[in-house]
Design a protein around this motif. Sequence first.
Motif, PDB file in Angstrom:
ATOM      1  N   LEU A 134       0.833  -1.207   0.000  1.00 17.89           N
ATOM      2  CA  LEU A 134       0.000   0.000   0.000  1.00 17.89           C
ATOM      3  C   LEU A 134       0.867   1.255   0.000  1.00 17.89           C
ATOM      4  O   LEU A 134       0.623   2.194  -0.776  1.00 17.89           O
ATOM      5  N   ALA A 135       1.883   1.298   0.862  1.00 20.76           N
ATOM      6  CA  ALA A 135       2.750   2.479   0.948  1.00 20.76           C
ATOM      7  C   ALA A 135       3.453   2.739  -0.376  1.00 20.76           C
ATOM      8  O   ALA A 135       3.565   3.894  -0.825  1.00 20.76           O
ATOM      9  N   LEU A 136       3.922   1.691  -1.033  1.00 21.01           N
ATOM     10  CA  LEU A 136       4.605   1.855  -2.315  1.00 21.01           C
ATOM     11  C   LEU A 136       3.616   2.275  -3.407  1.00 21.01           C
ATOM     12  O   LEU A 136       3.960   3.076  -4.286  1.00 21.01           O
ATOM     13  N   TYR A 190       9.716   2.001 -14.386  1.00 17.63           N
ATOM     14  CA  TYR A 190      10.137   3.026 -13.441  1.00 17.63           C
ATOM     15  C   TYR A 190      11.135   3.956 -14.110  1.00 17.63           C
ATOM     16  O   TYR A 190      12.058   3.509 -14.802  1.00 17.63           O
ATOM     17  N   THR A 191      10.962   5.249 -13.938  1.00 13.31           N
ATOM     18  CA  THR A 191      11.917   6.218 -14.481  1.00 13.31           C
ATOM     19  C   THR A 191      12.328   7.180 -13.368  1.00 13.31           C
ATOM     20  O   THR A 191      11.534   7.480 -12.463  1.00 13.31           O
ATOM     21  N   ALA A 205       8.163   5.506   2.148  1.00 11.58           N
ATOM     22  CA  ALA A 205       8.032   5.215   0.720  1.00 11.58           C
ATOM     23  C   ALA A 205       8.088   6.480  -0.124  1.00 11.58           C
ATOM     24  O   ALA A 205       8.738   6.504  -1.175  1.00 11.58           O
ATOM     25  N   ILE A 206       7.404   7.539   0.314  1.00  9.09           N
ATOM     26  CA  ILE A 206       7.356   8.758  -0.499  1.00  9.09           C
ATOM     27  C   ILE A 206       8.545   9.670  -0.225  1.00  9.09           C
ATOM     28  O   ILE A 206       8.742  10.663  -0.943  1.00  9.09           O
ATOM     29  N   TYR A 252      10.899   0.196  -4.074  1.00  6.39           N
ATOM     30  CA  TYR A 252       9.958   0.784  -5.034  1.00  6.39           C
ATOM     31  C   TYR A 252      10.289   0.352  -6.460  1.00  6.39           C
ATOM     32  O   TYR A 252       9.381   0.047  -7.252  1.00  6.39           O
ATOM     33  N   GLU A 253      11.550   0.306  -6.798  1.00  9.04           N
ATOM     34  CA  GLU A 253      11.938  -0.152  -8.129  1.00  9.04           C
ATOM     35  C   GLU A 253      11.471  -1.593  -8.352  1.00  9.04           C
ATOM     36  O   GLU A 253      10.958  -1.940  -9.425  1.00  9.04           O
ATOM     37  N   THR A 254      11.652  -2.439  -7.339  1.00  6.68           N
ATOM     38  CA  THR A 254      11.202  -3.832  -7.437  1.00  6.68           C
ATOM     39  C   THR A 254       9.687  -3.896  -7.566  1.00  6.68           C
ATOM     40  O   THR A 254       9.142  -4.687  -8.350  1.00  6.68           O
ATOM     41  N   PHE A 255       8.987  -3.064  -6.798  1.00  5.69           N
ATOM     42  CA  PHE A 255       7.529  -3.015  -6.856  1.00  5.69           C
ATOM     43  C   PHE A 255       7.048  -2.633  -8.252  1.00  5.69           C
ATOM     44  O   PHE A 255       6.131  -3.254  -8.802  1.00  5.69           O
TER      45      PHE A 255
END
Length: 496
Positions: A379-381, A490-491, A420-421, A479-482
């Motif tokens: 959820l956070a990601l 992802y950029t 996360a943010i 996050y990249e993995t997510f």
Amino acid sequence: MSVLAFDLGASSGRALIGEIQGDQLVIEEIHRFSNDPVQVGNRLHWDILRLYHEIKQGIVKAKWRGEELDSIAIDSWAVDFGLLDASGELLCNPYHYRDHHTNGVMEEVHAQLGKQKIFAQTGIQFLPFNTIYQLVAMKNAQASVLSSADALLMIPDLLRYFLTGERKSEFTNATTTQLFNPTTMDWDDDLLKALDLPVHLFGEVVQPGTVVGTLHEAVCQELDVPATPVIATTEHDTAAAVAGVPAHDQDFAYLSCGTWSLMGTEVDTPVLNEQALEWNFTNEGGVGDTYRLLKNIMGLWIVQECKRAWEKEGAKLSYTELMEQAKGAPAFQAFIDPDDLQFLNPSHMPKQIEQYCQQTNQQTPQTKGHMIRIVLESLALKYRFVLERTEQLSHKHFSGLHVVGGGINNTLLCQFTANAIARPVWAGPTEASGIGNVVVQYIALGKLKDIHEARALIRRSIPIQTYEPRETATWHQAYETFCDMIKVKYTMSDYG
């Protein structure tokens, strides 16, 4: 001056008394009740008459306290509705948005009209339970109640009608139907006719803060109360929650966190471009001539359903115990996409999460705490993912995130979100929808000048907890993995 706000959520409702004492807003809950959907055969309904009974109980409890109410208002969830016949009688119990009668209907409508046309004319995100698809499902089933209906009222409009006898549709909730045109500021007859839906069902739309009537004489006699004004507040509970955000700046990002999570920002005009369509963002009506550019995220429903499934199997665990177990579980072992439709209403949520992990070649959770941690991290990601897209669509940058609603009681999720943010999270108030309902009533009554003065009042009155980000490098890697897992490129431009 006292006002009474009814805030109806997907699992419970509450009645709040709001008063301005000096330079402070004082809110007190005087009545709370469950909101339990009812399965009848293959159909899932809202128990609308029970909800109306509880609203009357709230009015009675206000009377017992000696309150002289200046107004009453109701907010609730979106998309669901009741149908009235020509004599004003309710034809059937409203369907619950998680009912399965809309299965496949959204795709059918898109094939007929095209997503571009629908989005260009409504600006609303595509969710399978939107009002537009519920009505088409009823038409396809040749439901006799649809052909017999004389008026359609959204849930808070319907309850307000029971109180007053006045049929009005409130703007913020009307926009969620995917049948309201924000350019013409009226129901979209073109869409209704193209889908062979009855145009005559849709009546006058009023802005939030409109006094629509007073308590009906029969209600006053039954409850022994005076003919109190009833206001169409920001009747969509998310619109009410956003009105209750204690933001300093005009440009801010919010997350209304509960059973559903809704993240976005306020904009002056709807964002109707191809990018918003591709990312399935929505433009719902807000207070003060604004629109809420936002996106629905599945939210704590997933945690709630895990707990419910385990309790049916005999495990008695409080949310506090589950969060402690999640806190001690290993980090970043697997991820889910909370918005995958397989999590909308599965028969057994934990098994569905295990199945998802197997489908995506990830480690399946071994303990309850491990499973809850996977959900909270995911959820956070997802919040970060949506926040960055909100910035791109609105051409704004947000220094932090305002989180409101019952989800702020989950301190682990609040901290995960800040991590996360990589920005602060400002948590509070919990009862944002009820508070937003209250302050819009005060604006309607002339006690507050506008929403900016209302938010300043909330800031002075409600404590806010700040969560500073931690371990941001580790969370950035997660996050990249997510993003890889949910198959979104992802950029670096998405990050900061």
